[in-house]
Enzyme design. Sequence first.
Site, PDB file in Angstrom:
ATOM      1  N   PRO A  68       0.865  -1.196   0.155  1.00 49.87           N
ATOM      2  CG  PRO A  68      -0.067  -0.856   2.192  1.00 49.87           C
ATOM      3  CD  PRO A  68       0.543  -2.204   1.247  1.00 49.87           C
ATOM      4  CG  ASN A  69      -0.158   4.254   1.213  1.00 47.38           C
ATOM      5  OD1 ASN A  69      -1.162   4.845   0.680  1.00 47.38           O
ATOM      6  ND2 ASN A  69      -0.108   3.576   2.596  1.00 47.38           N
ATOM      7  NE  ARG A  80       4.056   6.368   1.627  1.00 45.93           N
ATOM      8  CZ  ARG A  80       4.392   5.230   2.000  1.00 45.93           C
ATOM      9  NH1 ARG A  80       4.739   4.289   1.195  1.00 45.93           N
ATOM     10  NH2 ARG A  80       4.064   4.678   3.123  1.00 45.93           N
ATOM     11  CE1 TYR A 138       9.031   4.814   2.458  1.00 53.72           C
ATOM     12  CE2 TYR A 138       7.615   6.648   2.591  1.00 53.72           C
ATOM     13  CZ  TYR A 138       8.097   5.549   3.416  1.00 53.72           C
ATOM     14  OH  TYR A 138       7.640   4.873   4.332  1.00 53.72           O
ATOM     15  CG  ASN A 187       8.386  -2.294   0.161  1.00 58.46           C
ATOM     16  OD1 ASN A 187       7.936  -2.327   1.240  1.00 58.46           O
ATOM     17  ND2 ASN A 187       8.888  -1.167  -0.220  1.00 58.46           N
ATOM     18  CB  ALA A 238       1.533   0.269   6.094  1.00 62.11           C
ATOM     19  CD  GLU A 289      11.119  -7.463   5.711  1.00 64.68           C
ATOM     20  OE1 GLU A 289      12.006  -8.217   6.050  1.00 64.68           O
ATOM     21  OE2 GLU A 289      10.506  -6.714   6.249  1.00 64.68           O
ATOM     22  CG  HIS A 324      11.373  -2.270   4.463  1.00 67.06           C
ATOM     23  ND1 HIS A 324       9.773  -2.482   4.247  1.00 67.06           N
ATOM     24  CD2 HIS A 324      11.630  -3.458   5.005  1.00 67.06           C
ATOM     25  CE1 HIS A 324       9.343  -3.536   4.843  1.00 67.06           C
ATOM     26  NE2 HIS A 324      10.235  -4.254   5.132  1.00 67.06           N
ATOM     27  NE  ARG A 363      10.243   6.059   8.525  1.00 68.11           N
ATOM     28  CZ  ARG A 363       9.325   5.979   7.472  1.00 68.11           C
ATOM     29  NH1 ARG A 363       9.479   5.017   6.455  1.00 68.11           N
ATOM     30  NH2 ARG A 363       8.279   6.598   7.416  1.00 68.11           N
TER      31      ARG A 363
HETATM   32  C1  DQA Z   1       8.442   0.940   3.551  1.00 69.48           C
HETATM   33  C2  DQA Z   1       8.494   1.218   5.084  1.00 69.48           C
HETATM   34  C3  DQA Z   1       7.351   1.152   6.111  1.00 69.48           C
HETATM   35  O1  DQA Z   1       7.369   1.195   7.218  1.00 69.48           O
HETATM   36  C4  DQA Z   1       6.227   1.650   5.276  1.00 69.48           C
HETATM   37  O2  DQA Z   1       4.707   1.585   5.793  1.00 69.48           O
HETATM   38  C5  DQA Z   1       5.962   1.757   3.867  1.00 69.48           C
HETATM   39  C6  DQA Z   1       7.296   1.646   2.929  1.00 69.48           C
HETATM   40  C7  DQA Z   1       9.679   1.237   2.810  1.00 69.48           C
HETATM   41  O3  DQA Z   1       9.933   0.812   1.625  1.00 69.48           O
HETATM   42  O4  DQA Z   1      10.500   1.971   3.430  1.00 69.48           O
HETATM   43  O5  DQA Z   1       4.851   2.035   3.206  1.00 69.48           O
HETATM   44  O6  DQA Z   1       8.026  -0.477   3.522  1.00 69.48           O
END
Ligand code: DQA
Length: 145
Positions: free
Chosen positions: A9-10, A17, A22, A73, A76, A97, A99, A106
């Site tokens: 998501p997002n 964003r 990011y 990835n 959230a 995984e 990120h 964080r």
């Molecule tokens: C994320 C880190 C997560 O905590 C966050 O909710 C994201 C992006 C990252 O790629 O750094 O949406 O996965």
Amino acid sequence: MHILVLNGPNLNMLGIREPEHYGTQTLADLIAMIEAEAQRLGVTVECYQSNHEGDLVDKIQAAYGKADGILINPAAYTHTSVALLDAVKAVQIPTVEVHISDPDTRDEFRKISYIRQACIATVKGKGFPGYLEGLQILVQHIKNA
Ligand code: DQA
């Protein structure tokens, strides 16, 4: 060799964003980088993004018998989803995984990753190039298996 690349998501909002976390490049830029690296490595990739947990579960299940590896990835859902963990455990496809930021440095609630225990590696805090590193780790792991 075929790799499924999942973004949660997002991540469709990359470029807009929270650029301090990011960066300013978009999801389309990220996918172009991943596709170029896949070509260099001689593997095929399918890139999929969803804002919905169940969609991501469905996609992982559908990869059973089709994909050799998963690069994910979970965004959230990293910090909330037992369902994604269980899906990866169910299909037993080698998974990495990734990120963009380093969630461990964080907010406190970002320090938990449910999916991590089912993954062969985690790449975090390296921006978009982290996806390329994750892809390389996955391909090497599959070749060695
Ligand atoms: C994320 C880190 C997560 O905590 C966050 O909710 C994201 C992006 C990252 O790629 O750094 O949406 O996965």
